[in-house]
Write an enzyme that holds these catalytic residues in place. Structure first.
Site, PDB file in Angstrom:
ATOM      1  N   ASP A 143      -1.165  -1.202   5.609  1.00 48.66           N
ATOM      2  CA  ASP A 143      -1.062  -0.641   6.947  1.00 48.66           C
ATOM      3  C   ASP A 143      -1.995  -1.372   7.902  1.00 48.66           C
ATOM      4  OD1 ASP A 143       0.719   1.208   6.073  1.00 48.66           O
ATOM      5  OD2 ASP A 143      -0.734   2.842   5.875  1.00 48.66           O
ATOM      6  N   ASP A 147      -4.259  -0.615   9.853  1.00 49.42           N
ATOM      7  CA  ASP A 147      -5.334   0.252  10.344  1.00 49.42           C
ATOM      8  C   ASP A 147      -6.567   0.061   9.458  1.00 49.42           C
ATOM      9  OD1 ASP A 147      -4.813   1.534   7.995  1.00 49.42           O
ATOM     10  OD2 ASP A 147      -4.042   3.375   8.882  1.00 49.42           O
ATOM     11  N   ASP A 159      -7.966   1.866   7.125  1.00 51.36           N
ATOM     12  CA  ASP A 159      -7.755   2.094   5.696  1.00 51.36           C
ATOM     13  C   ASP A 159      -7.031   0.921   5.044  1.00 51.36           C
ATOM     14  OD1 ASP A 159      -9.002   4.390   5.129  1.00 51.36           O
ATOM     15  OD2 ASP A 159      -7.189   5.649   4.961  1.00 51.36           O
ATOM     16  N   GLU A 205       0.843  -1.197   0.000  1.00 56.64           N
ATOM     17  CA  GLU A 205       0.000   0.000   0.000  1.00 56.64           C
ATOM     18  C   GLU A 205       0.880   1.249   0.000  1.00 56.64           C
ATOM     19  OE1 GLU A 205      -2.376   0.183   3.532  1.00 56.64           O
ATOM     20  OE2 GLU A 205      -2.908   2.295   3.238  1.00 56.64           O
TER      21      GLU A 205
END
Ligand code: 0RA
Length: 648
Positions: free
Chosen positions: A509, A511, A513, A431
């Site tokens: 990541d 998280d 997102d 990402e």
């Protein structure tokens, strides 16, 4: 084991050898010894009760996950016979429980169709259980026999009177065989739901006795379907916008083969056909699926031609065009199924094609004739699909031509590895360009390739096919992999032998997102390159969530427990200084060395392999996650979120 039971006859020895074989090579009998195999034990036992229900003697099946992760399956069938088998000089119950393949052999009239994954029978479950108890109620009595790793602990005994009939099996999987012995409620629930739809009229309950829900009760679900596949198709499509309101449905027998089919259309561009043989999801397809396609294509083509709609359009239509936005379930019961294919989920029996094709033609022709408005909607959608397909082909040809011009044909952003043997190569889809840069520095360039992806890739669940082919990031994904995507019949196969990496690792990541991007990429693989998942090539990287540091000592934690333990450990280890904890949210917060050490080094990293546990449920979840309807998505995320607490 009691000593009295030691006078084994030759027969007994054979029995023990059979069960010993199961314990030596469990994967040969139940698929694997991981989470999948563990859950198959339950399906195997439930299948026996389903068979009893299909024979017409049972309409209730109760499944309990007990506190100790043992499982109880109880039915209200006739009860497994307990009488002495004259030749074997043993109770029929004992034979069923201890002899491989003894399944329904006593009763020729019992129509045994429900297969279990390999149709291996309950004796396999017994062999792989540290303890199993079978309780049978019939003939006014309650009988019991218990076993350990498949061996009877005593002869069948009477433990009471009973005015009911039924069978109850409780088994505790052997921890020395299985990698994990913890049952997953949602996994079992998905299968019980599927079984209830596939076998209408049976009530199946699932209860988790290990926990309490918000109401202070054990989580429990009851599955019952009156409408069978017609309701199943509706369930699968519940998060999609309907094109027609009806489900077109057929149930009956053709050429001696029980066939049940349901189909409907939604406004999406994806095709979703779930095909079952003897309650087993055959995701590699086979003769029944060919029959379905043939029936669908022929009937719709005939209707479109005869109604004159097609003549006006002057467009060439092929099989795929009839299946955009189609959701269908096909279920056949076959006496001696031949399973082929990589995962043995492709039906080979040729005699099944014609009955399914006939059934589909019949029901569809009737429906179209009686519903001209819906028929028009369907044919118009087919024509739209054909137009889009022509546009997509042009777009793809453009892409391919461009690739030829740029030489290697590999995307510019790909940092390839030097190794050429795909079996040894890995590719990381990372990402963001910044994390991509770190990964390029941190990797072992010998066998690890890095492909940065810019932010959120296209949501393929909602996009038209030509948009998908044209999308820059998606082009990068499939050209880097070296495989083809295609939805046209002939190019359906990925040409997987051209795949350039056998580990395809998604690294996002840690998280919300990142999870979203992960899901978008998985959606693409699930819809357009399912074979990659089925072959076990897709993985998800697991970067750590915390770095715990004291002086020069550094360690990493993947959850709060680990973090707190590290803090305690570091605190205990000497000087006064306050231990430093860093929460990683992005891959970019790590330097190349940290990223290598925690996430990319095969020596210490954890990769999560992506598998398809339940194909029908999986389709439903993807359509829900990527669809327009917010409340079900929020509910799902709240229930499954890994990061909710941490990001709050
Ligand atoms: C063979 C014959 C009969 C019942 C069963 C099998 C049977 C097996 C299982 C496994 C789980 N639940 C089951 N219920 C029934 C009955 C023959 C008769 O009563 O005449």
């Amino acid at each position: 084991m009691s000593e009295e039971n030691n006078s084994y006859s030759a027969d007994n020895i054979q029995v023990l050898e059979g069960l010993e074989a199961v314990r030596k090579r469990p994967a040969m009998y139940i698929g694997d010894i991981g989470v999948k195999g563990l859950h198959h034990l339950v399906y195997e036992v439930v299948d026996n009760s389903i068979d009893e229900a299909l024979a017409g003697y049972c309409n209730r099946i109760e499944v309990y996950i007990n506190e100790d992760n043992s499982v109880t399956v109880r039915d209200n069938g006739r009860g497994i016979p307990t009488a002495m088998h004259t030749k074997e000089k043993k109770s029929a119950l004992e034979i069923v429980m201890t002899v491989l393949h003894a399944g329904g052999k006593f009763d020729k009239d019992t129509y045994k169709v429900s297969g279990g994954l390999h149709g291996v029978g309950v004796s396999c479950v017994n062999a792989l259980s540290i303890h199993l108890s079978a309780i049978v109620q019939r003939d006014g009595k309650m009988y019991q026999q218990e076993y350990s790793i498949g061996k009877p602990l005593y002869d069948v005994k009477i433990i009471g009177d009973s005015d009911k009939t039924g069978t109850e099996v409780t088994f505790k999987p052997d921890t020395s065989i299985f990698e994990s012995t913890e049952y997953n409620y949602d996994t079992l629930a998905a299968r019980m739901r599927e079984l209830a739809y596939l076998n209408k009229g049976i009530t199946i309950t699932l209860t988790d006795l290990r926990t309490l829900n918000d109401l202070g009760k054990n989580p429990s679900k009851t599955f019952f379907s009156e409408g069978g596949l017609s309701e199943f198709a509706q369930y699968l499509d519940r998060n999609r916008e309907k094109l027609i309101n009806d489900v077109i449905y057929f149930e009956g027998e053709r050429e001696g083969i029980p066939v049940e089919v349901a189909l409907t259309y939604n406004t999406s561009y994806t095709e979703n056909i779930q095909a079952y043989v003897n309650n087993i999801n055959t995701h590699e397809g086979g003769t029944h699926l060919s029959g379905f396609r043939r029936g669908l294509t022929n009937t719709l083509k005939k209707y479109a031609t005869e109604s004159g709609i097609l003549a006006k359009e002057k467009i060439e239509i092929d099989g795929d065009d009839f299946r955009e936005g189609l959701t269908a379930v096909v279920s056949v019961k076959v006496q001696e199924p031949q399973f082929e294919g990589q995962t043995k989920t492709k039906l080979g029996n040729r005699e099944v094609t014609a009955p399914v094709s006939q059934a589909v033609s019949e029901m569809l022709a009737n429906y179209l004739e009686e519903h001209p408005n819906e028929a028009k909607l369907i044919v118009e959608k087919v024509i739209l699909a054909a137009r889009a397909r022509h546009a997509a082909r042009k777009a793809r040809e453009m892409v391919q031509r461009k690739n030829v011009l740029t030489g290697s044909g590999l995307p510019g952003k790909l940092a390839d590895c030097s190794e050429k043997d795909p079996a040894l190569c890995e590719i990381y889809f990372v990402e963001g360009d910044s994390a991509g840069g770190t990964a390029k520095q941190g990797r072992d360039r010998h066998f690890q390739a890095i492909m940065p992806l810019r932010g959120k890739i296209l949501n393929v669940e909602k996009a038209m096919h030509h948009k998908i082919f044209e999308n820059e990031e998606i082009k990068n994904i499939y050209t880097a992999l070296g495989v083809r995507i295609g939805t046209e019949e002939d190019s359906k196969a990925l040409n997987i032998e051209k795949l350039r990496y056998h580990k395809i690792i998604i690294m996002c990541d840690a998280d919300v997102d990142g999870s979203h991007i992960e899901t978008l990429i998985l959606t693409f693989f699930f819809r357009f390159m399912k074979e990659l998942i089925e072959n076990g090539y897709i993985y998800i990287a697991t970067p750590p969530l915390y770095q715990v540091k004291k002086g020069t000592k550094v360690n990493y934690a993947w959850n709060e427990d680990q973090r707190d333990r590290l803090i305690d450990e570091f605190k205990g280890a000497g000087s006064e200084s306050s231990v430093n904890v860093q929460r990683y949210k992005g891959l970019g917060e790590m330097n190349a060395e940290q990223l290598w050490e925690t996430t990319m080094n095969p020596e210490g990293r954890t990769l999560r392999q992506v598998t398809i546990e339940n194909a029908a449920e999986c389709d439903q979840i993807f359509s829900m996650l990527m669809g327009d309807d917010v409340p079900p998505r929020r509910k799902f995320i709240e229930k499954n979120a890994k990061y909710a607490n941490i990001d709050a």
